[in-house]
Design a protein around this motif. Structure first.
Motif, PDB file in Angstrom:
ATOM      1  N   ALA A 197      25.291  26.188  52.188  1.00 17.23           N
ATOM      2  CA  ALA A 197      26.181  27.322  52.443  1.00 17.23           C
ATOM      3  C   ALA A 197      25.432  28.645  52.351  1.00 17.23           C
ATOM      4  N   ARG A 198      24.553  28.766  51.360  1.00 18.87           N
ATOM      5  CA  ARG A 198      23.802  30.019  51.210  1.00 18.87           C
ATOM      6  C   ARG A 198      22.821  30.228  52.359  1.00 18.87           C
ATOM      7  N   SER A 199      22.310  29.144  52.915  1.00 14.07           N
ATOM      8  CA  SER A 199      21.421  29.262  54.067  1.00 14.07           C
ATOM      9  C   SER A 199      22.195  29.650  55.318  1.00 14.07           C
ATOM     10  N   LYS A 200      23.398  29.087  55.453  1.00 17.02           N
ATOM     11  CA  LYS A 200      24.198  29.343  56.659  1.00 17.02           C
ATOM     12  C   LYS A 200      24.917  30.675  56.607  1.00 17.02           C
ATOM     13  N   PRO A 250      24.258  33.766  54.418  1.00 15.63           N
ATOM     14  CA  PRO A 250      23.536  34.540  53.394  1.00 15.63           C
ATOM     15  C   PRO A 250      24.385  35.697  52.857  1.00 15.63           C
ATOM     16  N   GLY A 251      24.385  35.829  51.531  1.00 19.73           N
ATOM     17  CA  GLY A 251      25.102  36.929  50.897  1.00 19.73           C
ATOM     18  C   GLY A 251      26.583  36.692  50.699  1.00 19.73           C
ATOM     19  N   SER A 252      27.129  35.603  51.240  1.00 20.91           N
ATOM     20  CA  SER A 252      28.560  35.311  51.089  1.00 20.91           C
ATOM     21  C   SER A 252      28.787  34.374  49.902  1.00 20.91           C
ATOM     22  N   PRO A 253      29.988  34.402  49.295  1.00 16.35           N
ATOM     23  CA  PRO A 253      30.281  33.488  48.193  1.00 16.35           C
ATOM     24  C   PRO A 253      30.110  32.038  48.631  1.00 16.35           C
ATOM     25  N   ALA A 254      29.566  31.221  47.746  1.00 14.46           N
ATOM     26  CA  ALA A 254      29.289  29.827  48.096  1.00 14.46           C
ATOM     27  C   ALA A 254      30.020  28.845  47.186  1.00 14.46           C
ATOM     28  N   SER A 255      31.030  29.312  46.453  1.00 15.39           N
ATOM     29  CA  SER A 255      31.806  28.389  45.617  1.00 15.39           C
ATOM     30  C   SER A 255      32.621  27.471  46.519  1.00 15.39           C
TER      31      SER A 255
END
Length: 233
Positions: A122-125, A127-132
């Motif tokens: 999720a962090r790769s797809k 970037p900078g967005s919440p990944a919970s």
């Protein structure tokens, strides 16, 4: 490819501090399609449940008192996992607890090379967005209204839907929704994990214009002076 999407619940944040796994929920997917096979177990951690952990998942000392010890179901768990690729959200956390429980009964650890971490994806797809998990459910429109407390099998079901989105989006016959008795390969469909919303049957709409409507339209066209579609080029 066979994959197992799984989640755990624990007594705390670190097995190095003596905390234990109290629940694991696993969902089998083959070719990114849920088969309907699951493994779900609660375990007696042989230690008091800290109040802060109980507030997260709701598993009290009284609830876990009659549950089996990990070693009593370890064989079933390992048989279900087989040699499949494992998928977890914040996988390092879950794998530390799984491997700590295996170490307690002198079984070899599961290598992290077998594990996909959806937080990393999720962090790769994004970037900078919440990944919970909650944030990703919201992003992808995954219904989590029935999730009041954390639960390993429920969270694994949500993660399975998120994982499909992270790897390319929903597919017909995903397995989380059972639309027919068999897929294109002829394999009977498995029971759905999450019930689909039942919608009322609607009759097909008629879009063809009636004779009266066509006559009114021709009358309207006749009033247009020098229409472009009749102009000579």
């Amino acid at each position: 490819m066979r994959e197992i999407i799984f989640d755990t619940e624990t007594t705390g944040l670190s097995p190095d501090e003596g905390h234990r796994m109290v629940e694991i929920g696993c969902i089998e997917m083959v070719g990114r399609m849920a088969t309907g096979r699951t493994f779900h177990a609660f375990f007696n951690p042989q230690m008091p449940m800290p109040p802060e952990a109980e507030r997260v998942h709701g598993h009290s000392d009284a609830f876990l008192a009659d549950k089996p010890l990990f070693h009593e179901r370890a064989g079933e768990l390992l048989e279900f996992l087989g040699d499949a690729q494992l998928v977890a959200h914040n996988a390092g956390f879950d794998m530390r607890f799984v491997n700590a429980e295996l170490a307690r009964i002198e079984l070899p650890p599961i290598p992290m090379a077998r594990v996909v971490d959806t937080v990393v994806m999720a962090r790769s797809k994004f970037p900078g967005s919440p990944a919970s998990l909650d944030a990703l459910c919201k992003r992808f429109g995954v219904d989590r209204s029935h999730r009041v407390l954390h639960g390993a099998l429920l969270d694994a079901e949500l993660l399975a839907q998120v994982y499909i989105e992270l790897t390319g989006g929903r597919q017909i016959g995903l397995g989380l929704a059972d639309d027919s008795d068999a897929d294109s390969s002829g394999i009977p469909a498995r029971p759905r994990l999450i019930p689909a919303v039942q919608r009322p049957h609607r009759l097909p709409r008629q879009f063809a214009a009636s004779a009266e409507e066509l006559a009114v339209h021709q009358e309207f066209l006749a009033k247009i002076k020098q229409p472009l579609w009749l102009s000579k080029r």
